[in-house]
Motif scaffolding. Structure first.
Motif, mmCIF file in Angstrom:
data_model
loop_
_atom_site.group_PDB
_atom_site.id
_atom_site.type_symbol
_atom_site.label_atom_id
_atom_site.label_comp_id
_atom_site.label_asym_id
_atom_site.label_seq_id
_atom_site.Cartn_x
_atom_site.Cartn_y
_atom_site.Cartn_z
ATOM 1 N N UNK A 3 133.434 -74.904 -31.345
ATOM 2 C CA UNK A 3 133.458 -73.441 -33.014
ATOM 3 C C UNK A 3 132.334 -72.974 -32.729
ATOM 4 N N UNK A 4 131.673 -72.655 -31.640
ATOM 5 C CA UNK A 4 130.579 -71.220 -31.000
ATOM 6 C C UNK A 4 131.251 -70.742 -30.884
ATOM 7 N N UNK A 5 132.586 -70.450 -30.141
ATOM 8 C CA UNK A 5 132.957 -69.656 -29.062
ATOM 9 C C UNK A 5 133.987 -68.624 -30.220
ATOM 10 N N UNK A 6 134.311 -69.858 -31.092
ATOM 11 C CA UNK A 6 135.605 -69.217 -32.756
ATOM 12 C C UNK A 6 134.355 -68.113 -33.549
ATOM 13 N N UNK A 7 134.062 -68.461 -33.720
ATOM 14 C CA UNK A 7 131.720 -68.433 -34.592
ATOM 15 C C UNK A 7 131.947 -66.684 -33.756
ATOM 16 N N UNK A 8 131.201 -67.105 -32.485
ATOM 17 C CA UNK A 8 131.264 -65.535 -32.097
ATOM 18 C C UNK A 8 132.249 -64.751 -31.311
ATOM 19 N N UNK A 9 133.471 -64.681 -31.541
ATOM 20 C CA UNK A 9 134.041 -63.948 -31.676
ATOM 21 C C UNK A 9 134.588 -63.343 -32.953
ATOM 22 N N UNK A 10 134.790 -64.210 -33.673
ATOM 23 C CA UNK A 10 134.735 -63.325 -35.150
ATOM 24 C C UNK A 10 133.647 -62.470 -35.362
ATOM 25 N N UNK A 11 132.478 -62.788 -34.714
ATOM 26 C CA UNK A 11 131.241 -62.221 -35.499
ATOM 27 C C UNK A 11 131.241 -60.595 -34.418
ATOM 28 N N UNK A 12 131.546 -60.865 -33.523
ATOM 29 C CA UNK A 12 131.448 -59.815 -32.481
ATOM 30 C C UNK A 12 132.530 -58.729 -33.046
ATOM 31 N N UNK A 13 134.102 -59.559 -33.424
ATOM 32 C CA UNK A 13 135.053 -58.849 -33.493
ATOM 33 C C UNK A 13 134.863 -57.972 -34.868
ATOM 34 N N UNK A 14 134.144 -58.595 -36.006
ATOM 35 C CA UNK A 14 133.698 -57.828 -37.466
ATOM 36 C C UNK A 14 132.622 -57.375 -37.412
ATOM 37 N N UNK A 15 131.749 -57.258 -36.703
ATOM 38 C CA UNK A 15 129.899 -56.215 -36.360
ATOM 39 C C UNK A 15 131.194 -54.880 -35.375
ATOM 40 N N UNK A 16 131.643 -54.719 -34.474
ATOM 41 C CA UNK A 16 132.087 -53.504 -33.939
ATOM 42 C C UNK A 16 133.228 -53.296 -34.966
ATOM 43 N N UNK A 17 134.069 -53.833 -36.004
ATOM 44 C CA UNK A 17 135.013 -53.263 -37.047
ATOM 45 C C UNK A 17 133.835 -52.255 -38.199
ATOM 46 N N UNK A 18 132.982 -52.777 -38.527
ATOM 47 C CA UNK A 18 132.432 -52.557 -39.264
ATOM 48 C C UNK A 18 131.318 -51.235 -38.702
ATOM 49 N N UNK A 19 131.024 -51.555 -38.300
ATOM 50 C CA UNK A 19 130.168 -49.791 -37.585
ATOM 51 C C UNK A 19 131.382 -49.217 -36.982
ATOM 52 N N UNK A 20 132.554 -49.042 -36.468
ATOM 53 C CA UNK A 20 133.442 -48.168 -35.965
ATOM 54 C C UNK A 20 134.067 -47.983 -37.241
ATOM 55 N N UNK A 21 134.839 -48.251 -38.303
ATOM 56 C CA UNK A 21 135.245 -48.234 -40.027
ATOM 57 C C UNK A 21 133.753 -48.095 -40.472
ATOM 58 N N UNK A 22 132.960 -48.011 -40.471
ATOM 59 C CA UNK A 22 132.068 -46.632 -41.098
ATOM 60 C C UNK A 22 132.021 -45.994 -40.816
ATOM 61 N N UNK A 23 132.160 -45.657 -39.348
ATOM 62 C CA UNK A 23 132.151 -44.015 -38.822
ATOM 63 C C UNK A 23 132.883 -43.401 -39.132
ATOM 64 N N UNK A 24 134.428 -44.046 -38.829
ATOM 65 C CA UNK A 24 135.874 -43.463 -39.368
ATOM 66 C C UNK A 24 135.466 -42.625 -41.105
ATOM 67 N N UNK A 25 134.504 -44.150 -42.037
ATOM 68 C CA UNK A 25 135.012 -43.709 -43.034
ATOM 69 C C UNK A 25 133.969 -42.411 -43.609
ATOM 70 N N UNK A 26 132.936 -42.567 -42.800
ATOM 71 C CA UNK A 26 131.825 -41.508 -43.057
ATOM 72 C C UNK A 26 132.061 -40.232 -42.273
ATOM 73 N N UNK A 27 132.795 -39.939 -41.118
ATOM 74 C CA UNK A 27 132.954 -38.606 -40.992
ATOM 75 C C UNK A 27 134.769 -38.126 -40.956
ATOM 76 N N UNK A 28 134.919 -39.013 -42.524
ATOM 77 C CA UNK A 28 136.670 -39.087 -42.676
ATOM 78 C C UNK A 28 137.538 -38.479 -41.492
ATOM 79 N N UNK A 29 137.692 -38.958 -40.808
ATOM 80 C CA UNK A 29 138.214 -39.208 -39.392
ATOM 81 C C UNK A 29 139.913 -39.279 -39.797
ATOM 82 N N UNK A 30 141.186 -39.070 -39.297
ATOM 83 C CA UNK A 30 141.944 -39.887 -39.832
ATOM 84 C C UNK A 30 142.279 -39.627 -38.822
ATOM 85 N N UNK A 31 142.866 -41.333 -37.834
ATOM 86 C CA UNK A 31 143.422 -41.809 -36.466
ATOM 87 C C UNK A 31 144.389 -40.988 -35.560
ATOM 88 N N UNK A 32 145.982 -41.992 -37.078
ATOM 89 C CA UNK A 32 146.927 -41.323 -36.745
ATOM 90 C C UNK A 32 147.666 -40.175 -37.745
#
Length: 100
Positions: free
Chosen positions: A71-100
């Motif tokens: 359970x600890x592994x699943x929570x860790x993987x989910x948390x790490x993925x969420x954190x990087x998603x949140x930060x990266x997507x926030x940067x993409x939204x703020x800079x109004x960057x179109x990736x594709x």
């Protein structure tokens, strides 16, 4: 090397690999969210994140990185993925960057 040293090194390499895969998957989810979601309030972005998280578990087992998840592994993987998603997507939204 003693058996204990080999086991400790193996556990460390596994932990680093799981962390790397989870963080890169979070960045991938953010890029996909930036490409397919219409904005910050679009629930498709969260669905993409959940999909990427759910794909990681069988993928890491298939490749042989992880044999069993606690359970600890699943929570860790989910948390790490969420954190990087949140930060990266926030940067993409703020800079109004179109990736594709």
């Amino acid at each position: 090397m003693s058996t204990e040293a080999v086991e400790a090194r193996s556990a460390h390499i596994r932990a680093v690999t799981v962390t790397m895969v989870a963080t890169l998957a979070g960045v991938l989810a953010a890029v996909l969210s930036g490409s397919f979601a219409s904005g910050a309030g679009d629930p498709l972005a969260l669905a993409i994140l959940v999909g990427v998280i759910l794909v990681q578990f069988p993928a890491m087992k298939l490749v042989g990185i992880v044999e069993e998840y606690s359970t600890k592994d699943k929570l860790f993987v989910s948390f790490m993925s969420f954190c990087l998603w949140f930060v990266t997507w926030g940067i993409l939204l703020t800079t109004d960057t179109q990736v594709f």
